[in-house]
Design an enzyme around this catalytic site. Structure first.
Site, short mmCIF file in Angstrom:
data_model
loop_
_atom_site.label_atom_id
_atom_site.label_comp_id
_atom_site.label_asym_id
_atom_site.label_seq_id
_atom_site.Cartn_x
_atom_site.Cartn_y
_atom_site.Cartn_z
N GLU A 99 2.65 3.31 -4.45
CA GLU A 99 1.20 3.29 -4.58
C GLU A 99 0.59 4.19 -5.31
OE1 GLU A 99 -0.38 3.06 -0.38
OE2 GLU A 99 0.89 1.19 -0.08
N GLU A 116 7.04 -6.44 0.63
CA GLU A 116 6.55 -6.08 1.91
C GLU A 116 5.67 -7.45 2.36
OE1 GLU A 116 4.39 -2.22 2.29
OE2 GLU A 116 6.18 -1.52 1.27
C1 XIL Z 1 3.32 1.14 7.35
C2 XIL Z 1 4.07 0.85 8.58
O1 XIL Z 1 4.32 -0.61 8.65
C3 XIL Z 1 3.26 1.41 9.75
O2 XIL Z 1 4.15 1.34 11.05
C4 XIL Z 1 2.70 2.72 9.53
O3 XIL Z 1 2.10 3.13 10.56
C5 XIL Z 1 1.89 2.49 8.06
O4 XIL Z 1 3.04 2.37 6.85
N1 XIL Z 1 2.59 -0.02 2.41
C6 XIL Z 1 3.70 0.50 2.42
C7 XIL Z 1 4.27 0.53 3.65
O5 XIL Z 1 4.50 0.96 1.34
O6 XIL Z 1 5.03 1.83 3.74
C8 XIL Z 1 3.35 0.48 4.78
O7 XIL Z 1 3.90 0.59 6.18
C9 XIL Z 1 2.40 -0.64 4.77
C10 XIL Z 1 1.48 -0.40 3.31
#
Ligand code: XIL
Length: 506
Positions: free
Chosen positions: A321, A427
């Site tokens: 990101e 994701e």
């Molecule tokens: C999220 C997790 O799923 C949560 O448990 C945590 O509180 C915050 O992060 N993008 C990403 C992930 O790259 O690392 C994030 O994961 C979701 C958004």
């Protein structure tokens, strides 16, 4: 003699059961207080006392909100429990009562609030809670008040029950259905990894796992130990892997691959990492010190994995990101402030230096199909490709029930793969606003449309990974975004993906 032998045999057979009994974690438990306090005791340093009468347990003499009826329970980490207890008081003003858990690890106690209700005078009111304990040495459940530290109150009908889904190991398997096209994976978090039955179910469906949080700097950077080291050397870094260990052990033992997430991110990274003496209130360190810390950090992460889990981690999100929404420019963060605009390139160079041969290195981001953001992402990727340290790009894929359209996702995949990069859908989850049948079908249709696209690009895609498995444990639990419901039952989206795969030519 025969009788004696039979007796001894019976004794021997009984022994393991006897010794085990104390350690066997609870499946269900009821305290109805008809036989006394049933092991509940007054938690307080002072005068609080408990009276059990006619199935009601009353606490008096409190002098703090946490003064409470409490009891130790042998809970199993990673398992989900449903807990209910009724509460009541005789004060004119309503007030809140709360079910909490106290637990300790290595002698240090910590607390979680599990559920609360506001109770009116003389009315029995039920607190309902769902609790998945993390790994601790012991667990005490107790009922306290929110404020009102001297008020008496009563509890009754305490119940605790293991909320165990019936995992269906005979379902068709996603990883098998898509084996000819790409790896099908999921994200897993710490508490899920402690539940073997759950993990066995995941392993039946998925062949690659991303730790959802446990390899982020918040979990890996040991700030206290780094602070000690920094007294002699500001560039030194201490790391730890206790949060990720259970899932890495499971994956190693069961032949699952792991995707590492994430080395550098603006979020979930201790502020102290960027500061002198690892003090969150200290001044920023210099660019040179920060790059040396980053080098030490990545070096140790890679070495630890190679020493303990050789070959397990097939790929890493090196940076997450870095591009801002709206502008497509680099997101301002501690990384840009302390290292500068080239921090992404620097991180990839370091990661490449220490990553074992063959480990694929990815840049990962969200909102990829947004045209402005995509322009920024592509520009960054071009510079990374020119440096020669990147293998691919991860589209996070946290999608809504109507956007982005598959054609926009296609445009992004087309443009990025044209740079010669591998792709991951890293994701994936598709949020819906409620759990109605109609919304679940819309969601299934969305999953299907996206997978049709992923299949078209299968020769460019290493893996498609959903961000969690069951809706109840999703980071967006209220938007039911996953393929299995809270009881691990397959949703229409799952069935649709299995059907889609069955139509493919082998
Ligand atoms: C999220 C997790 O799923 C949560 O448990 C945590 O509180 C915050 O992060 N993008 C990403 C992930 O790259 O690392 C994030 O994961 C979701 C958004």
């Amino acid at each position: 003699m025969k009788r004696l032998l039979a007796f001894l045999l019976a004794l021997v057979l009984a022994l393991p059961t006897l010794t085990l009994a104390e350690d066997v974690p609870l499946i269900s438990y009821v305290s109805d207080f008809t036989q006394g306090t049933d092991g509940w005791y007054p938690r307080s340093a002072g005068q609080a006392a408990l009276i059990a009468e006619d199935g009601v347990l009353t606490i008096t003499g409190r002098n703090a909100t946490w003064n409470s009826p409490g009891r130790e329970f042998n809970l199993q980490p990673g398992k989900k429990y449903r807990i209910t207890v009724q509460v009541m008081h005789h004060e004119d003003e309503p007030f809140e009562l709360m079910l909490s858990a106290a637990h300790s690890r290595n002698g240090s106690e910590s607390y979680e609030n599990l559920g609360k209700v506001k109770a009116n005078k003389g009315c029995w009111t039920t607190i309902q809670a769902s609790y998945t304990p993390a790994q601790y040495d012991n667990y005490i459940l107790y009922v306290e008040t929110v404020g009102m530290g001297t008020r008496d109150f009563s509890i009754r009908n305490f119940t605790l029950e293991l909320d165990q889904p019936a995992y269906d190991m005979s379902l068709p398997s996603l990883k098998e259905a898509y084996a000819d096209y790409f790896d099908f994976g999921c994200a897993v978090t710490q508490s899920e990894a402690l539940d073997k039955a759950r993990m066995d179910f995941y392993a039946s469906q998925f062949c690659i796992v991303t730790p959802g949080n446990e390899l982020k700097p918040d979990f890996v950077l040991d700030v206290a130990a780094s602070r000690q080291l920094a007294k002699d050397d500001e560039t030194a870094v201490a790391v730890r892997f206790d949060a990720a260990k259970p899932m890495l052990d499971y994956c190693q033992a069961n032949g699952l691959k792991v995707h590492g997430h994430v080395l550098v991110w603006h979020s979930q990274t201790p502020e102290a990492f960027f500061r002198e003496g690892y003090q969150a209130s200290g001044a920023f360190v210099t660019r040179e010190v920060m790059l040396a810390r980053l080098d030490n950090y990545i070096h140790q992460v890679m070495d630890y994995m190679q020493a303990n889990y050789p070959g397990l981690i097939v790929s890493w999100d090196v940076v997450n990101e870095a591009i801002a929404d709206g502008t497509g420019k680099l997101r301002e963060s501690n990384w840009t402030k302390v290292v500068g605009e080239d921090f992404v390139n620097q991180t990839f160079e370091i990661a490449r230096r220490y990553a074992p041969e063959g480990t694929k290195l990815f840049y990962n981001d969200y909102n990829t199909p947004d045209p402005t953001k995509l322009t920024g992402i592509v520009k960054l990727l071009e510079s990374l490709v020119a440096d020669g340290n990147i293998d691919g790009y991860g589209l996070q894929g946290h999608y809504g029930s109507t956007t982005p359209t598959p054609s926009k996702v296609r445009a992004a995949m087309e443009q990025i793969s044209a740079l010669g990069l591998r792709l991951r859908i890293s994701e994936l989850d598709i949020a819906i606003s409620d759990n109605s049948d109609v919304k679940q079908l819309t969601q299934a249709y969305r999953y299907k449309a996206l997978f049709e696209l992923f299949l078209e690009y299968a020769d460019k895609i290493d893996a498609v990974q959903v961000w969690g498995v069951t809706d109840d444990l999703s980071w967006k639990a209220s938007e039911y975004p996953l393929l299995f419901d809270g009881k691990a039952r397959p949703k229409p989206a799952f069935t649709t993906l299995i059907e889609l795969a069955s139509t493919l030519e082998k």
